[in-house]
Design an enzyme around this catalytic site. Structure first.
Site, PDB file in Angstrom:
ATOM      1  CG  ASP A   1      12.296 -10.549   1.103  1.00 33.75           C
ATOM      2  OD1 ASP A   1      11.104 -11.789   1.848  1.00 33.75           O
ATOM      3  OD2 ASP A   1      11.621  -9.801   1.592  1.00 33.75           O
TER       4      ASP A   1
ATOM      5  N   GLY B   1       1.098  -1.425   0.086  1.00 33.57           N
ATOM      6  CA  GLY B   1      -0.351  -0.109   0.100  1.00 33.57           C
ATOM      7  C   GLY B   1       0.468   1.369   0.055  1.00 33.57           C
TER       8      GLY B   1
END
Length: 502
Positions: A196, A81
């Protein structure tokens, strides 16, 4: 978990594979560590599908502002977001190409030259297993990356937060294979490090094929040390060295295999405890029941456990992962968008349960629907048959049908084909349901052309019966005739809607 415990897990999983007869797929000689050198580019993954992409280029901040309507909030597509340090926007360039634009926070890349060098290196990669990097922007304090836009969201969305249907096992296996092939390609090009690796880094293209986001190939902090903020999923060696290595990427790949099996984001230590206790049922997504054999699941779990070895040197490399996963694939001829229940170039198809089962080639669901339907759509055929039972020939014909129905109900499809063929060959009585059931039985026995013939004959007998069209669709999908199959699905949906209206 200590190395000894991991060895015990691997030993148990090996023993579970029937004295090693199945281990030929995942033989130990296949697992060569990354320290033996870079692997060659896979023959399976070519670059032809990515050859039409433009060369890597620079963009101005004004171009990217225009593309995203001034970085409007409604164009944010990243799950984290608006308040995330690095936000991804959907944008449309002047040439009408849709792109994903990642905007870093101003402290992420203080050295503009390092950013440009990294972006340029990643931008040279071109492969259909990647959401490829198309360009970058480096003006003042702005650092942005421009990549191919993938319209069907992330693996995390489809795996953990699905709304219409859970991801099928065949599709989960395809995700694992395509990811391994993406890592193999990157490794062969000297980009073995991925930062990641997780379910948010895998996205789905127009055809619903999974791709690895190129953004993770970039260092995403000043010194490249950042990794998952959740320590439960962090490779053990990263905790001691603070550095990402090729073996660290394989560890993260192992956590993704667990995600695919369980449908949840389970910490590796918890999953390994379940494996050690031989409690694979708790580790398996209940939505996958009946979609794979116990041997296939054991092989998949064993592969995950190899990736999660405490000692990085004991983990496989991307090439051996791809080799192992190729042999596990299911429904290889089915397009990804069919397995995902996504219309090509569109949204999820608004189909009934039967139409949805056909477009996903879920033959088990089709069987259940046909079995529950019985002979309700034979338009009086069953009543007509009762007037002829007084002849021996008719009695034998009816007995063949009844035996076929029993075999069909018990999923003895070869036997069902034999008895239904006896009923059809007599030629005195006609039943569209028998043809439909034999069509599905042919599909269950990997005989798509015979199934299509029966589905067409079903429509000849009953022109407005939607099931005839749906069976044609699933037969055409099995034959690789995708465009014809899509038309048949639409026609079946129209007929089904008309039936419900009337």
């Amino acid at each position: 978990m200590c190395i000894l415990s991991m060895m015990k897990i691997s030993d148990w999983l090996k023993d579970s594979l029937a004295m090693g007869c199945k281990l030929s797929r995942l033989c130990s000689c296949c697992f060569v560590t990354q320290k033996n050198g870079l692997v060659a580019e896979s023959d399976v993954v070519g670059t032809s599908q990515a050859s039409d992409l433009p060369s890597f280029r620079d963009y101005t901040i004004d171009q990217l502002k225009t593309a995203t309507s001034g970085f409007a909030v409604e164009n944010i597509v990243s799950e984290h977001g608006e308040k995330s340090p690095n936000v991804v926007y959907k944008g449309k360039l002047q040439n009408q190409r849709w792109v994903a634009i990642k905007r870093f926070n101003r402290s992420a890349w203080p050295d503009s030259r390092q950013f440009l060098e990294e972006a340029s290196a990643v931008g040279q990669l071109r492969n259909p297993r990647l959401a490829n990097l198309l360009g970058c922007c480096c003006e003042g304090g702005e650092r942005l990356l421009v990549a191919e836009f993938m319209p069907h969201e992330t693996l995390a969305k489809h795996l953990f937060h699905w709304e219409t249907q859970p991801m099928k096992w065949a599709m989960r296996l395809r995700v694992a294979l395509y990811l391994a092939e993406a890592l193999e390609y990157c490794t062969s090009k000297g980009r073995a490090l991925y930062h990641d690796l997780n379910a948010y880094r895998i996205v789905f293209d127009d055809d619903a094929n999974p791709r690895l986001s190129c953004f993770g190939l970039m260092k995403n902090s000043r010194d490249g040390r950042s990794y998952s903020t959740n320590l439960a999923f962090t490779p053990p060696e990263y905790l001691t060295t603070g550095r990402v290595t090729p073996e660290s990427v394989i560890y993260s790949f192992g956590t993704l295999l667990l995600d695919l099996l369980s449908g949840k984001h389970i910490p590796p230590s918890q999953a390994l405890d379940l494996i050690r206790d031989r409690n694979l049922q708790l580790l398996t997504d209940s939505c996958l029941e009946g979609q794979f054999s116990s041997v296939d699941r054991t092989e998949f779990v064993w592969l995950a456990s190899r990736c999660l070895q405490e000692d990085p040197r004991e983990r496989p490399n991307p090439r051996s992962l791809a080799t192992a996963l190729i042999s596990l694939q299911k429904k290889t001829m089915a397009p990804s968008h069919v397995l995902m229940g996504i219309q090509q170039g569109g949204n999820v198809a608004p189909l009934t349960r039967l139409g949805d089962a056909c477009i996903r080639m879920d033959l088990t669901a089709v069987h259940e629907i046909l079995e529950n339907l019985a002979y309700k759509d034979d338009e009086g055929a069953a009543t007509e048959l009762s007037f002829h039972v007084w002849t021996k020939q008719m009695q034998d014909t009816l007995n063949a049908k009844k035996k076929g129905d029993v075999a069909f109900r018990h999923k003895e499809f070869k036997t069902a084909i034999d008895y239904y063929t006896q009923f059809i060959d007599v030629g005195t009585m006609v039943s569209p349901t028998v043809y439909a059931r034999r069509s599905l039985s042919h599909l269950m026995n990997d005989m798509p052309q015979e199934a299509l013939n029966d589905a067409v004959q079903t429509q000849v007998i009953s022109p407005v019966w939607h099931i005839a069209k749906y069976l044609q669709a699933v037969s055409l999908y099995a034959l690789g005739r995708e465009k014809e199959a899509q038309i048949a699905v639409k026609e079946g949906s129209v007929l089904e809607e008309k039936k419900h209206v009337t």
